[in-house]
Design an enzyme around this catalytic site. Structure first.
Site, PDB file in Angstrom:
ATOM      1  CB  CYS A 429      -0.166   0.655  -4.642  1.00 14.72           C
ATOM      2  SG  CYS A 429      -1.486   1.442  -3.713  1.00 14.72           S
ATOM      3  CD  GLU A 431       3.034  -0.795  -2.112  1.00 16.26           C
ATOM      4  OE1 GLU A 431       2.596  -0.203  -3.126  1.00 16.26           O
ATOM      5  OE2 GLU A 431       2.315  -1.306  -1.273  1.00 16.26           O
TER       6      GLU A 431
END
Length: 785
Positions: A429, A431
């Site tokens: 997502c 990170e």
């Protein structure tokens, strides 16, 4: 798209996801007869067995070859990690959205062979057997989740090494380190020997896997009657004979080499998330330029190969979950994320001609997978941002936008070398990690508002009636907001201790019982250390705990602080009675909390300071806790879709939210509470120190009319640049009206192709759960800048 790509794309869209028992059957066969070898070597031999026996799939007219299973959308399971029950399979087969077809033959294979062998023997079984009662009750209550009870570690991204080295080179490196082992003075020499032997077996296995594709292509070429396709198959055979055994020589070989590596990683284990190619534009640019200069490649050929590459990702649904998660959580997206732009290792602008080619492919293909993002530095040209903005304006949620300069700062603060930081980026997502050099593991989500709900009930869980947390005092006895906040800190510390202790035990279980020798080959410095990826072999080893519900908790605490302790126009008893009744008969209290309270997302210092206090408290509680691999725990702030689940275990809360409704997502404001426009949102969101995290997620929603024309593109570009100048990490957009989303709810067949940005990924709106659809609809719809 040309005729070939149009056809491949359509086939991928129409292919039905189904459970393939092939891997489960093969891994069960292997373990039934596995000899007495060390666990690393055993895992390598299992990997070799899979790649030597799985069916080889070369689809009609494709140029990049290889599938996870025997056909597109054939989805593997991993019974050594978590073995699906017959009930799981029935749920997956019958659920109305994101279903996986399960044939009677597959169900029979599970019933007769797979389940009897693995039941009680999977990693998931081992994990739950080792967890404390406190961990289990906290997990069951929705205080936190744990990723490794569903999938394996492996949240990582490749750097450029496979474009410079073939696996024969990796074998040579392994042999050199084997020859240097000091059995007289190094107590770990044998352990290193076994790890290196396992990596060597894995390298040989991927070479053989590619050779099997070359043989298959030659077989197909021999019977092919179409002259053009026959030549293509012969070229495919040549490519697969050369890579990944050797370093790629051209653009086609570079893409195919990566794809074999990708398949190797996701066949070995079901890593969380799927493996990603990292800075694809920068990795491919030398091959692109060389081909153009030599006259062996033209732009349209490169575009076609990239489009074929995109289809391969879309053919790979995420392996489905087990247990209650199989019923509650569903997406086909496996979170492979393509990074473009950003910086080079020397700190200069990383945008090149392939960057724009990749953006064209994102635009043209419009597929859920792979996910895509741009890494935007202040050194990148506005042309790059505006090209991405024109895709964003089309309203299907890609690409997301990351602040490359903040990403570098985040990694530098974590102690990374400057070159590693500049060549890092984001995956999954949002990170952040050092590509090709870091094991950055997401251990699970943490439900911040649930912790405060326990504070209001002196540690008692009002949903279950169990004494779940510490007895931090009757909230009616607190004389100041600071006392209340101190109680929150104590509860947070208590549950984070439980979470981290459990995650450290799980980390040791994977290091001991489930090494990943193939993935270890790909990440510096596993070969040099003679250590597995799951056991600290990587250069950097970071664990993340993802905080969820920041906006919800901010508005809750803002309301409590403002009305109960400062304005004193609401008594704590009134609030507790209203929450207990889910505001039934207490609508005046709810309206007070919703409409007369400073809310996060409106550039209101009162609420934003509360947000910063929560953020700093969470950061201090997690950051620098040691893991078991020589690294530490850090935080990021993202929910994927867990804000829906976490909301479902929390009763009514003091921001006016009713019981069981979703929480806020990412670092976004509470849905509908950001009333002063997107500039106020980014100013509020920028008040936390993003560089102290490993990623934050901010969603904004615009009506399509706002972004019309060049003026709309300019405004969007200015908004992004402004947020990033303020230090923001990430921003993404939905460009769709609530009216259209309501129409899609009412008549889903008419809107089957409607794609929206959910959290760190895009998905078909009609495939989302009703709760998630409602959450997206209720996000503030900005009609102006």
């Amino acid at each position: 798209m040309n005729k070939r790509v149009t056809m491949l794309r359509q086939r991928s869209l129409e292919a039905e996801a189904y459970i393939s028992a092939e891997r489960a059957e093969l891994i069960t066969e292997f373990y039934r007869s596995a000899g007495n070898t060390s666990l690393p070597v055993q895992r390598a031999l299992a990997f070799k067995y899979l790649l030597e026996h799985k069916e080889i799939c070369i689809n009609e007219d494709e140029l990049i070859v290889g599938e996870r299973g025997p056909a597109p959308k054939a989805t593997y399971t991993y019974p050594e990690l978590c073995c699906h029950s017959l009930k799981d399979l029935d749920i997956l087969n019958s659920r109305p959205k994101i279903s996986f077809k399960v044939t009677p033959e597959v169900r029979q294979a599970y019933e007769e062979r797979i389940i009897p062998f693995w039941q009680g023997n999977s990693m998931r079984d081992m994990i739950f057997a080792e967890m404390s009662e406190e961990w289990k009750t906290s997990y069951d209550a929705g205080i936190f989740t744990e990723f490794m009870e569903q999938r394996a570690p492996g949240h990582t991204v490749l750097d450029d090494k496979i474009y410079r080295l073939g696996f024969q080179d990796f074998i040579a490196k392994i042999d050199a380190h084997l020859n240097k082992l000091d059995y007289f003075n190094d107590a770990e020499a044998y352990y290193k020997q076994e790890q290196l032997k396992a990596m060597r077996i894995s390298a040989e296995a991927i070479i053989r896997f590619a050779e099997r594709h070359a043989e298959k292509a030659q077989e197909l070429a021999q019977v092919e009657t179409d002259r053009i396709r026959k030549a293509e198959l012969e070229r495919i055979a040549e490519v697969c004979s050369y890579v990944p055994a050797h370093a790629p020589r051209n653009f086609w070989e570079a893409l195919q080499a990566y794809w074999f590596v990708h398949l190797g990683v996701i066949t070995e284990l079901n890593t969380w998330d799927a493996f990603s190619p990292g800075r694809l534009d920068q990795h491919l640019y030398p091959f692109y330029k060389k081909g153009l200069d030599e006259g062996t490649l033209i732009e349209e050929q490169a575009r076609e190969l990239l489009q074929c590459f995109w289809v391969k990702f879309n053919n790979q649904p995420a392996p489905p979950k087990v247990g209650v998660t199989a019923a509650e959580s569903g997406t086909y997206t496996d979170f492979a994320n393509i990074n473009s732009g950003g910086l080079k290792a020397d700190g200069s602008d990383g945008v090149n001609d392939v960057t724009y080619l990749v953006l064209d492919v994102i635009d043209e293909m419009r597929l859920l997978q792979p996910s895509s993002n741009i890494q935007l530095s202040k050194k990148n040209p506005d042309r790059f941002l505006k090209r991405a903005a024109r895709i964003i304006r089309k309203g299907w949620g890609q690409p997301s936008v990351f602040n490359a300069d903040t990403v570098v700062e985040e990694l530098l603060r974590q102690g990374k070398l400057i070159e590693d930081a500049r060549q890092g980026g984001t995956s999954g997502c949002v990170e952040t990690g050092a590509f090709g050099k870091e094991s950055y593991i997401l251990t699970g989500y943490f439900n911040l508002p649930k912790v405060f709900e326990l504070v209001l009930h002196n540690g008692l869980d009002p949903k279950t009636g169990r004494q779940l947390g510490l007895e931090t005092g009757d909230p009616r006895s607190f004389e100041s907001f600071n006392e209340l906040f101190e109680a929150f800190k104590k509860q947070l510390h208590y549950f984070m201790d439980i979470k981290v202790k459990g995650s450290n035990i799980i980390e040791r279980l994977y290091a001991t019982y489930m090494p990943s020798p193939f993935l270890s080959l790909l990440i510096d410095d596993c070969i040099a250390k003679g250590k597995d990826y799951n056991d600290g072999g990587a250069r950097y080893n970071t664990n993340y705990v993802q905080g969820v519900g920041l906006g919800s908790l901010t508005d809750t605490l803002s309301g409590v602080k403002y009305h109960i302790f400062e304005q004193k126009n609401l008594a704590i008893d009134q609030l507790l009675d209203a929450l207990s009744a889910n505001f039934s008969g207490h609508e005046a209290v709810r309206q007070l909390l919703m409409n007369k309270t400073p809310h996060f997302g409106n550039d209101h210092d009162y609420a934003d300071e509360v947000m910063v206090d929560i953020f700093n408290t969470y950061y201090s509680e997690v950051n620098d806790r040691p893991n078991t691999k020589g690294g530490v725990y850090r935080i990021n702030m993202l929910p994927t879709t867990c804000h829906v689940y976490f909301g479902s275990v929390i009763g009514a809360s003091a921001e006016g939210r009713k019981a069981w409704e979703p929480l806020s997502e990412g670092i976004s404001p509470v849905q509908g509470m950001d009333l002063l426009g997107p500039t106020a949102v980014i100013k509020s969101a920028s008040k936390l120190d993003h560089a102290r995290t490993g990623g934050t997620l901010l969603n904004l929603k615009f009506t399509p009319q706002v972004l019309e024309g060049e003026e709309g593109i300019d405004k969007l570009a200015h908004l992004v640049r402004s947020y990033f100048k303020l230090g923001g990490h990430h921003i993404q957009f939905n460009v769709v009206s609530a009216k259209i989303l309501r129409a899609a709810q009412a008549e889903p067949k008419k809107y089957r192709d409607l794609i929206v940005r959910v959290a760190g990924y895009s998905d078909y709106f009609c495939d989302l759960s009703e709760a998630l659809q409602e959450e997206i609809i209720t996000r503030t719809e900005h009609t102006t800048f």
